[in-house]
Design an enzyme around this catalytic site. Structure first.
Site, PDB file in Angstrom:
ATOM      1  N   HIS A 548      69.032 -24.910 -16.863  1.00  0.00           N
ATOM      2  CA  HIS A 548      69.601 -25.532 -18.064  1.00  0.00           C
ATOM      3  C   HIS A 548      69.913 -24.499 -19.146  1.00  0.00           C
ATOM      4  CE1 HIS A 548      65.600 -24.869 -19.566  1.00  0.00           C
ATOM      5  NE2 HIS A 548      65.889 -25.389 -20.727  1.00  0.00           N
ATOM      6  N   HIS A 563      72.697 -23.511 -23.893  1.00  0.00           N
ATOM      7  CA  HIS A 563      71.517 -24.326 -23.582  1.00  0.00           C
ATOM      8  C   HIS A 563      71.964 -25.769 -23.405  1.00  0.00           C
ATOM      9  CE1 HIS A 563      67.728 -26.481 -24.144  1.00  0.00           C
ATOM     10  NE2 HIS A 563      67.089 -25.346 -23.976  1.00  0.00           N
TER      11      HIS A 563
END
Length: 643
Positions: A548, A563
């Site tokens: 992620h 992110h």
């Protein structure tokens, strides 16, 4: 010509995956024949025509040479990998080594199973000299094939999810090849020995026939892989050549990262117990139980349990922490040893013991722990060592395999299980000695593996999530970024920054919850679709194991983190599909990641995409953005980076 398309090209059809998987069925069968059954042949059939005292000395010599050669061979694996990486042919760089390595090692396997055409009985000194030469050549070419086979995965697909399918299928067929050999070895050796001599034993003639069958199977399976798959020529493969794993690099990473150290030690103890037990079970059935014809049950049970445990692990891990699963597996292994020691003569209990012995998650848990240790090391030492994850477990497997060869040979000689010996020749002392070395030592190793993992391995799923959160906070503040190379630090100039996603863009300073999470400078995008694109021309420096978080640097030195989501670290990569490898050069607008927005929301997390600069002090002027809709690839600002 390099492929810089924004859409990944799916290379693998069903036949490509089938062809790749078939290779490891033969490959694993070959490794089982070389690691387990060649030692059995050496102790029982190779020196049958020599006096027992000379035969035993030769057995010690040959097995010692095997151990030494295999340990030394570990150190040259990086060299072989480098040779493969630098191979350039019209057939690609992997296929020539897959075929040549398989053919040469298979031919030499048969030669060794013939006792170098009976030379062992005629001139054992010359035999020993030639054996060393031939075994070294065999092991080197086997390693060429091994390195090329698994190194081929990134060349078959750019999609990490699809690569996972290739790897899983290879592991699945590998278990069939390994365990299948356990099922067929005694019937094949016995039948061909009977056909040649009229005796129902495991004689040299049967072992030669066995080696021919396995060699042919290996060549056929690897040929299917070579001709049924298609290597791709693109930037991903060229990017993978930039960093090589050396033995020194592996050990340096271990020493600096205590969680890698302890997880590796626990796995070493487990693996040594496992390979020793696999190596002695043939002797157990033949000499202790006097049921060599029923040895096939070992492979049958292992195959059935393997089919159940592999798919069962991810299901159980949703509810049970992996540390508990490791303990459960080790507890089953410990109970199995107690059954082997005290109740092995009862076939019903023995089958239960074999099932418990194979019901272990140690390998899966170790791989996941080593993977999570990447972020642990990055936070603790400022160094990121992805290559260690790929190299340390195979290195341990080779070490324990070498040590097992030596110990199994020692057990066979000490207990009088060499040459033409049978179960009738075993004394109570032989049986006691066998169990002491064959089961008590592995039992102690299994217990030690459990103790080490429980007491020293602290890297749980929860702990890893905390580490990732702390690491991303430090990265957003420009800290803990020593994995940046001097090349990146020297780069300066103007970078054209474009939107990495489509949706509503906002400055992070307008979002208190995001600002408090990252303490960085940048922007956020409320996505309209689950896709992330490259924000500039540059390089993907790293990806967290949870997938992620993506770290990138532009050609002109702009460093940025993308992110995906808030709290998504806890999804541990589920729902994220990357289309690149770390170190890959990318162009602005190139597709990097697919992520499942619905799955993120279903798990109770926020799907917002946050982008922040990790070295804000080097940026001449931090760009500010106004809230509004934006499309991926749309220009945000020109950002200038200073020294």
């Amino acid at each position: 010509m390099e492929n810089t398309s924004s859409k990944p090209k799916k290379q693998g059809g069903l036949f490509s995956k089938f062809a790749f998987a078939m290779g490891n069925m033969g490959h694993a069968a070959f490794y089982a024949a070389l690691s387990n059954y060649f030692i059995i042949f050496v102790t029982s059939g190779l020196f049958v025509g020599l006096p027992k005292n000379i035969a035993n000395k030769l057995i010690v010599l040959i097995t010692t040479l095997i151990v030494v050669i295999r340990v030394v061979e570990i150190m040259i694996d990086p060299v072989l990998g480098n040779i493969v990486d630098n191979t350039r042919t019209k057939w690609g760089k992997f296929k020539p080594w897959i075929l040549s390595g398989t053919i040469v090692s298979s031919v030499l396997l048969v030669v060794l199973f013939t006792g170098i055409f009976g030379l062992a009985e005629k001139n054992w000194i010359l035999f020993a000299v030639l054996f060393v030469i031939l075994f070294v050549i065999l092991d080197v070419f086997y390693s060429f094939s091994d390195v090329s086979y698994w190194g081929m995965v990134p060349a078959l697909s750019e999609d990490s999810d699809e690569r996972g399918v290739y790897t899983a299928l290879g592991n699945f067929t590998g278990s069939i090849g390994w365990n299948g050999l356990t099922i067929i070895v005694v019937p094949i050796v016995t039948w061909f020995t009977f056909a040649a001599t009229g005796k129902h034993t495991e004689g040299p003639q049967g072992w030669v026939a066995f080696s021919v069958i396995i060699a042919a199977l290996t060549v056929i399976c690897m040929a299917i892989t070579a001709f049924g798959t298609q290597e791709k020529d693109n930037v991903i493969r060229r990017a993978s050549q930039k960093e090589k794993t050396t033995l020194k690099g592996v050990f340096t990473a271990i020493v600096k990262n205590d969680q890698i150290l302890w997880a590796s030690l626990a796995y070493f103890l487990y693996s040594l117990a496992n390979v020793v037990t696999n190596g002695v079970l043939f002797y157990y059935f033949k000499f202790i139980l006097d049921r060599s014809a029923e040895y096939a049950i070992v492979g049958v049970v292992a195959t059935i349990v393997g089919f159940c445990t592999s798919p069962l692990y991810p299901i159980l891990n949703k509810f049970i922490p992996r540390k508990v699963l490791f303990c459960l597996g080790q507890a089953c292994m410990i109970v199995s040893y107690l059954i082997f020691i005290f109740f092995g003569s009862n076939m019903t209990l023995l089958v239960i013991g074999l099932a418990l012995y194979n019901f272990t998650f140690a390998q899966l848990v170790t791989v996941l722990t080593l993977t999570d240790a990447i972020e642990y090391g990055q936070l603790k030492n400022g160094e990121r060592n992805e290559a260690v994850t790929l190299s340390i477990r195979p290195m341990i497997d080779k070490l324990t395999g070498a040590f097992s060869n030596g110990l199994v040979s020692f057990i066979a000689i000490t207990c009088g299980m060499t040459g033409a010996a049978t179960a009738a020749d075993m004394t109570a002392g032989n049986v006691h000695t066998f169990k002491s070395f064959a089961f008590y030592i592995p039992l102690v190793l299994a217990i030690l593996a459990l103790v080490v993992f429980v007491s020293k391995v602290k890297l749980t799923e929860k702990k890893h999530a905390e580490i990732v959160e702390e690491l991303q906070r430090k990265l957003s503040e420009g800290q803990n970024d020593s994995d940046k190379t001097e090349e990146y630090a020297k780069n300066t100039g103007m970078t054209s920054l474009v939107a990495p996603a489509s949706g509503k863009i906002m400055d992070v300073e307008e979002m208190p919850n995001v600002l408090s999470e990252f303490n960085g400078r940048g922007f956020a995008i409320r996505p309209q679709e689950g896709k992330i694109y490259a924000p500039f021309d540059g390089v993907v420096r790293f990806t967290f194991t949870t997938r992620h978080v993506i770290g990138l640097v532009s050609e002109n030195g702009l460093e940025m983190i993308v992110h995906i989501g808030i709290g998504t670290v806890n999804m541990r990569g589920q729902g994220f599909i990357s289309h690149y490898v770390d170190g890959q050069k990318v162009k602005a607008g190139e597709l990097l990641m697919d992520f499942d927005r619905d799955l993120i929301v279903q798990n109770g997390y926020d799907d917002i995409v946050v982008c922040f600069f990790t070295q804000p002090g080097r940026i001449k002027e931090i760009p500010s953005v106004s809230s509004g809709e934006i499309v991926h690839g749309e220009k945000i600002a020109d950002v200038e980076v200073n020294k």
